[in-house]
Design a protein around this motif. Sequence first.
Motif, short mmCIF file in Angstrom:
data_model
loop_
_atom_site.label_atom_id
_atom_site.label_comp_id
_atom_site.label_asym_id
_atom_site.label_seq_id
_atom_site.Cartn_x
_atom_site.Cartn_y
_atom_site.Cartn_z
N ARG A 1 1.11 -0.68 0.12
CA ARG A 1 -0.14 0.04 -0.16
C ARG A 1 1.05 0.98 0.26
N PRO A 2 0.63 2.45 -0.89
CA PRO A 2 1.38 3.28 -0.61
C PRO A 2 1.93 4.22 0.20
N ALA A 3 1.01 3.95 1.03
CA ALA A 3 1.50 4.74 2.33
C ALA A 3 2.74 4.06 3.63
N THR A 4 1.64 3.05 3.74
CA THR A 4 2.94 2.17 4.64
C THR A 4 4.14 2.05 3.89
N LEU B 1 4.64 2.00 -5.62
CA LEU B 1 4.61 3.28 -6.62
C LEU B 1 4.45 1.95 -8.56
N PHE B 2 4.67 1.85 -8.74
CA PHE B 2 4.67 0.89 -10.29
C PHE B 2 3.53 -0.17 -10.18
N GLN B 3 3.26 -0.37 -9.57
CA GLN B 3 1.58 -1.28 -9.74
C GLN B 3 0.80 -1.01 -10.27
N SER B 4 0.25 -1.79 -11.78
CA SER B 4 -0.56 -1.10 -12.76
C SER B 4 -2.09 -1.05 -12.44
N HIS B 5 -2.84 -1.88 -11.12
CA HIS B 5 -3.86 -0.90 -11.53
C HIS B 5 -3.42 0.20 -10.14
N GLN C 1 -5.57 7.60 -10.10
CA GLN C 1 -5.74 8.39 -9.27
C GLN C 1 -3.96 7.04 -8.37
N ARG C 2 -3.60 5.93 -8.79
CA ARG C 2 -2.12 5.14 -8.15
C ARG C 2 -0.73 6.58 -8.77
N GLN C 3 -1.11 6.31 -9.96
CA GLN C 3 -0.66 7.61 -10.25
C GLN C 3 0.32 9.22 -9.51
N GLY C 4 -0.88 9.56 -9.41
CA GLY C 4 -1.08 11.21 -9.12
C GLY C 4 -0.58 10.30 -7.37
N VAL C 5 -0.89 9.58 -6.95
CA VAL C 5 -0.08 9.76 -5.25
C VAL C 5 0.95 8.81 -5.36
N ALA C 6 1.62 8.53 -6.93
CA ALA C 6 2.27 8.28 -6.81
C ALA C 6 3.77 9.64 -7.18
N VAL C 7 3.41 10.05 -7.90
CA VAL C 7 4.16 11.44 -7.32
C VAL C 7 4.01 11.93 -6.80
N PHE C 8 2.88 11.80 -6.08
CA PHE C 8 3.28 12.92 -4.36
C PHE C 8 4.14 12.40 -3.39
N LEU D 1 13.19 12.17 -8.43
CA LEU D 1 12.39 13.83 -9.31
C LEU D 1 12.78 13.03 -10.39
N ALA D 2 13.22 12.34 -11.72
CA ALA D 2 13.24 12.29 -12.98
C ALA D 2 12.14 10.59 -12.50
N ALA D 3 12.17 9.69 -11.68
CA ALA D 3 10.72 8.63 -11.48
C ALA D 3 9.83 10.05 -11.28
N ALA D 4 9.56 10.94 -10.50
CA ALA D 4 7.98 11.29 -10.75
C ALA D 4 7.83 12.04 -11.29
N LEU D 5 8.26 12.82 -13.00
CA LEU D 5 8.51 13.62 -14.06
C LEU D 5 7.42 12.57 -14.74
N ALA D 6 8.58 11.45 -15.02
CA ALA D 6 8.33 10.74 -15.20
C ALA D 6 6.58 10.02 -15.15
N LEU D 7 6.23 9.85 -14.13
CA LEU D 7 4.97 8.89 -13.70
C LEU D 7 4.42 10.36 -13.88
N PHE D 8 4.21 11.68 -13.55
CA PHE D 8 3.29 12.83 -13.60
C PHE D 8 2.73 13.47 -15.16
N VAL D 9 3.67 13.08 -16.50
CA VAL D 9 3.66 12.87 -17.79
C VAL D 9 2.81 12.13 -17.73
N ALA D 10 2.42 10.86 -17.23
CA ALA D 10 1.95 9.48 -17.57
C ALA D 10 0.32 9.74 -17.18
N TRP D 11 0.49 10.84 -15.43
CA TRP D 11 -0.45 10.91 -15.27
C TRP D 11 -1.25 12.31 -16.07
#
Length: 304
Positions: A161-164, A210-214, A218-225, A283-293
């Motif tokens: 779970r992302p928070a955990t 962070l990389f889970q497909s399901h 919403q998951r992508q946005g949480v991952a960026v945070f 930062l690079a991973a966050a930007l990549a997921l933000f673009v995907a979001w």
Amino acid sequence: MGRRLSLRALRAAALAIASGAAYGHEVPGLAPHHWWQAWSQEAWLWALWWLPGLLVIAGIARLWRNAGIGAGMSRTQAACFLAGWIALGLSILSPLDAVGEELFWVHMVQHEVVLLVVAPLLVLSRPLGPLVWGLPAAWRPGAAGLARGLGLAWAMRVLTRPATAWWVHALVLWAWHAPVLFQAALRRAWVHDLQHASFLIASLVFWWALFQSHGGRQRQGVAVFYLFTTLLHTSALGALMTFSRQAWYPLYAQTAPAWGFSAVEDQQLGGLIMWVPGGMVFLAAALALFVAWLQGPAPRGATR
């Protein structure tokens, strides 16, 4: 003042690299001019690295032979696995590990390789399916039963779970850099092994979450945070080490001078490695997921 400290660490690093061959005297456990010979002598550690890797490779070969290339694991995923597996072996079995007991900044490089290279590559490769296929057919039901009995599926659901996963990753990182625990890892082999195992497990859980497909957008946005906040707290830890005028880990005062560093300079360079290159990966991973979001879900029928 902080800038002068950072420049001193960088100058010391350049001097040590340029004149490393000149240091021929012994230091506890390792001579600088023999560092390249310091491969791990622990057979169990080599086996622990070799066995899962060979099982995954055998599973890939079996899947591709029976169902065609790309079945069960794409070529890109296979390349990610091989790169991550090799990087893991180099980080824990190569002289990097032995030199890391003499120099804090090398120890930091070792940790950053595990946290920021090995873990995301292994997660992206998704090796569990090929790992199972690599087992002899008669062993697979027993392996599945053992996994259920140990509660591995439940643990994965909870920890990913992302928070955990964020909290586990943060607590492991900060706790092991506390002087009492870090120096215990330098003094005792079993604590050292526990430290590295903790970093690997926590980072695998973190990147898996962070990389889970399901979960979709919403998951992508949480991952960026979570990636952005991880960038902040790891950079803070790196900055604290970089700007500190006192050595947090006095044991390195016994070994670092033989390599051209004071204990404080060694620590400052290690802090910079965590702060700058490490921060850039997050930062690079966050930007990549933000673009995907921003791009949103792929159209139906589109190939990935």
